[in-house]
Enzyme design. Structure first.
Site, mmCIF file in Angstrom:
data_model
loop_
_atom_site.group_PDB
_atom_site.id
_atom_site.type_symbol
_atom_site.label_atom_id
_atom_site.label_comp_id
_atom_site.label_asym_id
_atom_site.label_seq_id
_atom_site.Cartn_x
_atom_site.Cartn_y
_atom_site.Cartn_z
ATOM 1 N N CYS A 1 0.849 -1.203 0.000
ATOM 2 C CA CYS A 1 0.000 0.000 0.000
ATOM 3 C C CYS A 1 0.880 1.247 0.000
ATOM 4 O O CYS A 1 0.577 2.225 -0.701
ATOM 5 C CB CYS A 1 -0.927 0.013 1.212
ATOM 6 S SG CYS A 1 -2.376 -1.057 1.048
ATOM 7 N N ASN B 1 1.584 -16.679 -4.057
ATOM 8 C CA ASN B 1 1.800 -17.375 -2.796
ATOM 9 C C ASN B 1 0.713 -16.907 -1.827
ATOM 10 O O ASN B 1 0.476 -15.708 -1.699
ATOM 11 C CB ASN B 1 3.178 -17.023 -2.225
ATOM 12 C CG ASN B 1 4.307 -17.466 -3.140
ATOM 13 O OD1 ASN B 1 4.240 -18.540 -3.742
ATOM 14 N ND2 ASN B 1 5.327 -16.645 -3.281
ATOM 15 N N GLY C 1 3.927 -19.598 1.546
ATOM 16 C CA GLY C 1 5.175 -18.833 1.483
ATOM 17 C C GLY C 1 4.979 -17.350 1.239
ATOM 18 O O GLY C 1 5.912 -16.654 0.827
ATOM 19 N N THR D 1 4.997 -13.590 1.993
ATOM 20 C CA THR D 1 5.704 -12.766 2.990
ATOM 21 C C THR D 1 5.132 -11.350 3.072
ATOM 22 O O THR D 1 5.281 -10.692 4.103
ATOM 23 C CB THR D 1 7.213 -12.668 2.665
ATOM 24 O OG1 THR D 1 7.382 -12.119 1.357
ATOM 25 C CG2 THR D 1 7.866 -14.034 2.730
ATOM 26 N N HIS E 1 -0.315 -8.426 1.032
ATOM 27 C CA HIS E 1 -1.141 -7.647 0.096
ATOM 28 C C HIS E 1 -1.133 -8.467 -1.180
ATOM 29 O O HIS E 1 -0.055 -8.709 -1.747
ATOM 30 C CB HIS E 1 -0.535 -6.241 -0.092
ATOM 31 C CG HIS E 1 -1.304 -5.347 -1.029
ATOM 32 N ND1 HIS E 1 -1.707 -4.071 -0.684
ATOM 33 C CD2 HIS E 1 -1.706 -5.532 -2.318
ATOM 34 C CE1 HIS E 1 -2.352 -3.514 -1.713
ATOM 35 N NE2 HIS E 1 -2.345 -4.380 -2.716
ATOM 36 N N HIS F 1 -0.722 -10.260 -4.435
ATOM 37 C CA HIS F 1 0.129 -9.924 -5.574
ATOM 38 C C HIS F 1 0.413 -11.163 -6.402
ATOM 39 O O HIS F 1 0.408 -12.288 -5.890
ATOM 40 C CB HIS F 1 1.450 -9.291 -5.115
ATOM 41 C CG HIS F 1 2.215 -10.116 -4.125
ATOM 42 N ND1 HIS F 1 1.913 -10.144 -2.789
ATOM 43 C CD2 HIS F 1 3.265 -10.957 -4.285
ATOM 44 C CE1 HIS F 1 2.758 -10.957 -2.159
ATOM 45 N NE2 HIS F 1 3.577 -11.472 -3.057
HETATM 46 P P1 AMP Z 1 5.751 -13.158 -1.490
HETATM 47 O O1 AMP Z 1 6.873 -13.886 -0.811
HETATM 48 O O2 AMP Z 1 5.004 -13.959 -2.494
HETATM 49 O O3 AMP Z 1 4.844 -12.487 -0.483
HETATM 50 O O4 AMP Z 1 6.448 -12.018 -2.356
HETATM 51 C C1 AMP Z 1 6.871 -10.813 -1.835
HETATM 52 C C2 AMP Z 1 7.866 -10.263 -2.821
HETATM 53 O O5 AMP Z 1 8.024 -8.882 -2.556
HETATM 54 C C3 AMP Z 1 9.252 -10.890 -2.745
HETATM 55 O O6 AMP Z 1 9.577 -11.491 -3.998
HETATM 56 C C4 AMP Z 1 10.165 -9.713 -2.418
HETATM 57 O O7 AMP Z 1 11.411 -9.776 -3.081
HETATM 58 C C5 AMP Z 1 9.336 -8.528 -2.877
HETATM 59 N N1 AMP Z 1 9.615 -7.262 -2.221
HETATM 60 C C6 AMP Z 1 9.728 -7.033 -0.897
HETATM 61 N N2 AMP Z 1 9.948 -5.721 -0.664
HETATM 62 C C7 AMP Z 1 9.962 -5.114 -1.873
HETATM 63 C C8 AMP Z 1 10.140 -3.757 -2.315
HETATM 64 N N3 AMP Z 1 10.345 -2.752 -1.456
HETATM 65 N N4 AMP Z 1 10.116 -3.514 -3.649
HETATM 66 C C9 AMP Z 1 9.920 -4.510 -4.535
HETATM 67 N N5 AMP Z 1 9.720 -5.795 -4.180
HETATM 68 C C10 AMP Z 1 9.751 -6.097 -2.875
HETATM 69 ZN ZN ZN Z 2 -1.827 -3.265 1.183
#
Ligand code: AMP
Ligand code: ZN
Length: 114
Positions: A8, A87, A93, A95, A98, A100
């Site tokens: 966000c 994920n 998995g 992390t 939000h 995506h």
């Molecule tokens: P997930 O593990 O599926 O929740 O994916 C989260 C993704 O967000 C991971 O691939 C991270 O490398 C990516 N991520 C985390 N922080 C940032 C950021 N500030 N800008 C771009 N990608 C990010």
């Molecule tokens: Zn959000």
């Protein structure tokens, strides 16, 4: 907007990102830790925690994400194909809570789980 949500904040421009696409509903930016030559995160602007929270009231957000994915893939030259990953939750998995979609491409992806 959810105040403590990283994505966000990215959508609001409070945290920098490398934007590749934006429309009324969807925002897309490059993953900070790319797992392929093209690794883009496609997110609905509206905060939805995860795939688990999709129902008949908000499923159009997912449709809009996939419309964007097709456009982005074309713009990125992924004419030979690509992979879209979501994920969901701890076991999946996830992390960042939000919703995506990871758009991965630019090489022949080998690690196939399904
Ligand atoms: P997930 O593990 O599926 O929740 O994916 C989260 C993704 O967000 C991971 O691939 C991270 O490398 C990516 N991520 C985390 N922080 C940032 C950021 N500030 N800008 C771009 N990608 C990010
Ligand atoms: Zn959000």
């Amino acid at each position: 907007m959810k105040d403590d949500c990283l994505f966000c904040k990215i959508i609001a421009g409070e945290i920098p990102s490398t934007k590749v696409y934006e429309d009324e509903t969807v925002y897309a930016f490059r993953d900070i830790n790319p797992q392929a030559p093209v690794h883009i995160l496609v997110v609905p602007k509206e905060h939805v925690c995860c795939a688990r929270a999709i129902d008949e009231t908000n499923s159009q957000l997912v449709a809009k994400c996939f419309e964007a994915i097709a456009k982005i893939a074309k713009a990125e030259g992924l004419d030979n194909g690509y992979r879209v990953i979501n994920n969901c939750g701890e076991d999946g998995g996830q992390t960042v809570m939000h919703l995506h979609f990871h758009l991965l491409g630019g090489l022949k992806l080998s690690e196939k789980m399904v």
